[in-house]
Design a protein around this motif. Sequence first.
Motif, PDB file in Angstrom:
ATOM      1  N   ASN A  97       0.781  -1.242   0.000  1.00  0.00           N
ATOM      2  CA  ASN A  97       0.000   0.000   0.000  1.00  0.00           C
ATOM      3  C   ASN A  97       0.806   1.282   0.000  1.00  0.00           C
ATOM      4  N   SER A  98       2.109   1.175  -0.060  1.00  0.00           N
ATOM      5  CA  SER A  98       2.929   2.389  -0.023  1.00  0.00           C
ATOM      6  C   SER A  98       4.324   2.057  -0.518  1.00  0.00           C
ATOM      7  N   GLY A  99       5.114   3.101  -0.699  1.00  0.00           N
ATOM      8  CA  GLY A  99       6.485   2.926  -1.132  1.00  0.00           C
ATOM      9  C   GLY A  99       7.315   2.182  -0.097  1.00  0.00           C
ATOM     10  N   ALA A 100       7.238   2.645   1.136  1.00  0.00           N
ATOM     11  CA  ALA A 100       8.033   2.018   2.190  1.00  0.00           C
ATOM     12  C   ALA A 100       7.725   0.524   2.269  1.00  0.00           C
ATOM     13  N   GLU A 101       6.448   0.179   2.174  1.00  0.00           N
ATOM     14  CA  GLU A 101       6.060  -1.238   2.237  1.00  0.00           C
ATOM     15  C   GLU A 101       6.595  -2.032   1.049  1.00  0.00           C
ATOM     16  N   ALA A 102       6.631  -1.388  -0.117  1.00  0.00           N
ATOM     17  CA  ALA A 102       7.169  -2.074  -1.294  1.00  0.00           C
ATOM     18  C   ALA A 102       8.643  -2.383  -1.062  1.00  0.00           C
ATOM     19  N   ASN A 103       9.358  -1.428  -0.441  1.00  0.00           N
ATOM     20  CA  ASN A 103      10.775  -1.663  -0.144  1.00  0.00           C
ATOM     21  C   ASN A 103      10.961  -2.688   0.967  1.00  0.00           C
ATOM     22  N   GLU A 104      10.085  -2.673   1.967  1.00  0.00           N
ATOM     23  CA  GLU A 104      10.156  -3.701   3.020  1.00  0.00           C
ATOM     24  C   GLU A 104      10.100  -5.084   2.388  1.00  0.00           C
ATOM     25  N   SER A 131      20.506   8.524  -0.257  1.00  0.00           N
ATOM     26  CA  SER A 131      19.345   7.704  -0.619  1.00  0.00           C
ATOM     27  C   SER A 131      18.136   8.034   0.242  1.00  0.00           C
ATOM     28  N   PHE A 132      16.954   7.807  -0.308  1.00  0.00           N
ATOM     29  CA  PHE A 132      15.707   7.823   0.476  1.00  0.00           C
ATOM     30  C   PHE A 132      14.867   6.626   0.050  1.00  0.00           C
ATOM     31  N   HIS A 133      14.550   5.759   1.022  1.00  0.00           N
ATOM     32  CA  HIS A 133      13.757   4.574   0.689  1.00  0.00           C
ATOM     33  C   HIS A 133      12.515   4.421   1.553  1.00  0.00           C
ATOM     34  N   GLY A 134      12.232   5.403   2.425  1.00  0.00           N
ATOM     35  CA  GLY A 134      11.002   5.333   3.207  1.00  0.00           C
ATOM     36  C   GLY A 134      11.269   5.369   4.703  1.00  0.00           C
ATOM     37  N   ARG A 135      10.178   5.401   5.489  1.00  0.00           N
ATOM     38  CA  ARG A 135      10.274   5.711   6.914  1.00  0.00           C
ATOM     39  C   ARG A 135      10.033   4.538   7.858  1.00  0.00           C
ATOM     40  N   LEU A 184      19.084   0.936  -4.801  1.00  0.00           N
ATOM     41  CA  LEU A 184      19.329   2.323  -5.209  1.00  0.00           C
ATOM     42  C   LEU A 184      18.177   2.905  -6.014  1.00  0.00           C
ATOM     43  N   GLU A 185      18.106   4.231  -6.020  1.00  0.00           N
ATOM     44  CA  GLU A 185      17.140   4.979  -6.828  1.00  0.00           C
ATOM     45  C   GLU A 185      17.869   5.452  -8.086  1.00  0.00           C
ATOM     46  N   PRO A 186      17.353   5.203  -9.286  1.00  0.00           N
ATOM     47  CA  PRO A 186      18.043   5.644 -10.503  1.00  0.00           C
ATOM     48  C   PRO A 186      18.159   7.163 -10.589  1.00  0.00           C
ATOM     49  N   GLY A 189      15.577  11.021  -5.536  1.00  0.00           N
ATOM     50  CA  GLY A 189      14.505  12.023  -5.528  1.00  0.00           C
ATOM     51  C   GLY A 189      14.520  12.962  -4.341  1.00  0.00           C
ATOM     52  N   GLU A 190      14.292  12.404  -3.159  1.00  0.00           N
ATOM     53  CA  GLU A 190      14.084  13.252  -1.981  1.00  0.00           C
ATOM     54  C   GLU A 190      15.328  14.045  -1.602  1.00  0.00           C
ATOM     55  N   SER A 191      16.503  13.577  -2.013  1.00  0.00           N
ATOM     56  CA  SER A 191      17.716  14.314  -1.656  1.00  0.00           C
ATOM     57  C   SER A 191      18.020  15.420  -2.671  1.00  0.00           C
ATOM     58  N   MET A 217      16.001  -1.991  -7.542  1.00  0.00           N
ATOM     59  CA  MET A 217      15.870  -0.635  -8.063  1.00  0.00           C
ATOM     60  C   MET A 217      14.618  -0.018  -7.443  1.00  0.00           C
ATOM     61  N   ASP A 218      14.818   1.011  -6.637  1.00  0.00           N
ATOM     62  CA  ASP A 218      13.683   1.729  -6.041  1.00  0.00           C
ATOM     63  C   ASP A 218      13.184   2.751  -7.054  1.00  0.00           C
ATOM     64  N   GLU A 219      12.099   2.401  -7.759  1.00  0.00           N
ATOM     65  CA  GLU A 219      11.512   3.278  -8.781  1.00  0.00           C
ATOM     66  C   GLU A 219      10.186   3.842  -8.282  1.00  0.00           C
ATOM     67  N   ILE A 220      10.095   4.010  -6.972  1.00  0.00           N
ATOM     68  CA  ILE A 220       8.855   4.488  -6.365  1.00  0.00           C
ATOM     69  C   ILE A 220       8.479   5.882  -6.855  1.00  0.00           C
ATOM     70  N   GLN A 221       9.498   6.718  -7.040  1.00  0.00           N
ATOM     71  CA  GLN A 221       9.242   8.067  -7.550  1.00  0.00           C
ATOM     72  C   GLN A 221       9.464   8.159  -9.063  1.00  0.00           C
ATOM     73  N   THR A 222      10.495   7.471  -9.555  1.00  0.00           N
ATOM     74  CA  THR A 222      10.858   7.551 -10.971  1.00  0.00           C
ATOM     75  C   THR A 222      10.003   6.657 -11.864  1.00  0.00           C
ATOM     76  N   ALA A 246       5.379   2.672  -6.585  1.00  0.00           N
ATOM     77  CA  ALA A 246       4.277   3.117  -5.729  1.00  0.00           C
ATOM     78  C   ALA A 246       3.658   4.416  -6.256  1.00  0.00           C
ATOM     79  N   LYS A 247       4.255   5.523  -5.949  1.00  0.00           N
ATOM     80  CA  LYS A 247       3.614   6.842  -6.055  1.00  0.00           C
ATOM     81  C   LYS A 247       2.537   7.010  -7.139  1.00  0.00           C
ATOM     82  N   PRO A 248       2.879   6.995  -8.445  1.00  0.00           N
ATOM     83  CA  PRO A 248       1.838   7.335  -9.436  1.00  0.00           C
ATOM     84  C   PRO A 248       0.989   6.150  -9.878  1.00  0.00           C
TER      85      PRO A 248
END
Length: 392
Positions: A97-104, A131-135, A184-186, A189-191, A217-222, A246-248
Amino acid sequence: MNTKQDARVPSYRRLPIRFTHGEGARLFDDEGKTYLDFLSGIGVTALGHAHPGLTKVLREQAGQLLHVSNLYDDPIQKRCAEKIAKACGLDLVFFSNSGAEANECALKMARRYQYNKGETERTRFLALERSFHGRTMGALSVTAKEAYRAPFEPLIPDVQFVPPEDARALEKALETQTFAALILEPIQGESGVHPLSKSYLKTALKTSHGTGTLLVMDEIQTGGGRTGSFLACQQAGVLPDIVTLAKPLAGGLPIGATCARREVGESLQPGDHGSTFGGNLLACRAALFFLEELFERGLLQQVKAAGEKFRKGLESLSQKHKTIQNVRGEGLMLAIELDQPSAPINQGLLERGLLANALAETALRFLPPFIVGNEEIDEALWILDQSLQPAS
Ligand SMILES: *Cc1c(COP(=O)(O)O)cnc(C)c1O
């Protein structure tokens, strides 16, 4: 605004703006003011606001079924997984249901894969600085920012961070230590929207595979088309073992997807992982509609064209306004770096009716909806031009 009357945990600094409705790339507030939404709820509302087609299928779905749980089969969820996997060039999808969960899920999948192979020492994770991968605790463990991490330690032990774009440091880490996965994020984003080069992404793939490490590959934003291809890493010709999205992906509804090649995804067998809400039918129906827009009704091409136009506009503004140090990003994920704090400039944009995002002290990030039109891009550029004029 957080006041004594506000029952919400004060973990966000909310602006005192109350939006009442939206249409396409525009938002309207309770004082009758109109905004151009070039942030999309942080990269989420890719189809804009109140999209008629999305609204229709959601109404339909809400009138049929919202949720049945993963104890039962469902054709919508099944079809949604097939389409997402295919778009990634992978085989299997786990819904959350979210980016962080997808990474978990990605971290657990990597650990379980190595464990099943008898590689019980291979438990560590390698990640990048910035890097930013969630909270959540696992996602936070591979997130670099000290201020996010320190108050919540101990996190997952033995996570190592290497500087991005330093291929030698990456190779050295992978060759001297054993890791379950590299994440890694390609485009970080958040940084501050820092793209990784194609050659660095290729090195990451080659070296992780050469050392028995999975590439996540964390493509949650990209991902989901924001950079003009379904995945940003596809532009580098890199096929990871695991991709998180996740996001879009559901046009504004909460969704997370962990996509994997078959052998890796199959390491999670019944009982190994789960999510009550994951694969929720409303979210899956929205995701299916989003993917149809993207691939069958030309939205992906539209992102590419709009992204090029917006980038060109930002680049010509950077000729005019010396405060702009550079323009970064890809497709409709763009940022400008300023030689001054970006928050006051962002405040000026807001007052003129343009929503963007100040981050990393001196950067301004834009994540417009995929449906953004040419006139809206021109208008946003005009507002930015006005807001960057030195006060006279
Ligand atoms: C937003 C984001 C996340 C976290 O997503 P949430 O839905 O907020 O948990 C993870 N990784 C990247 C790259 C992101 O941009």
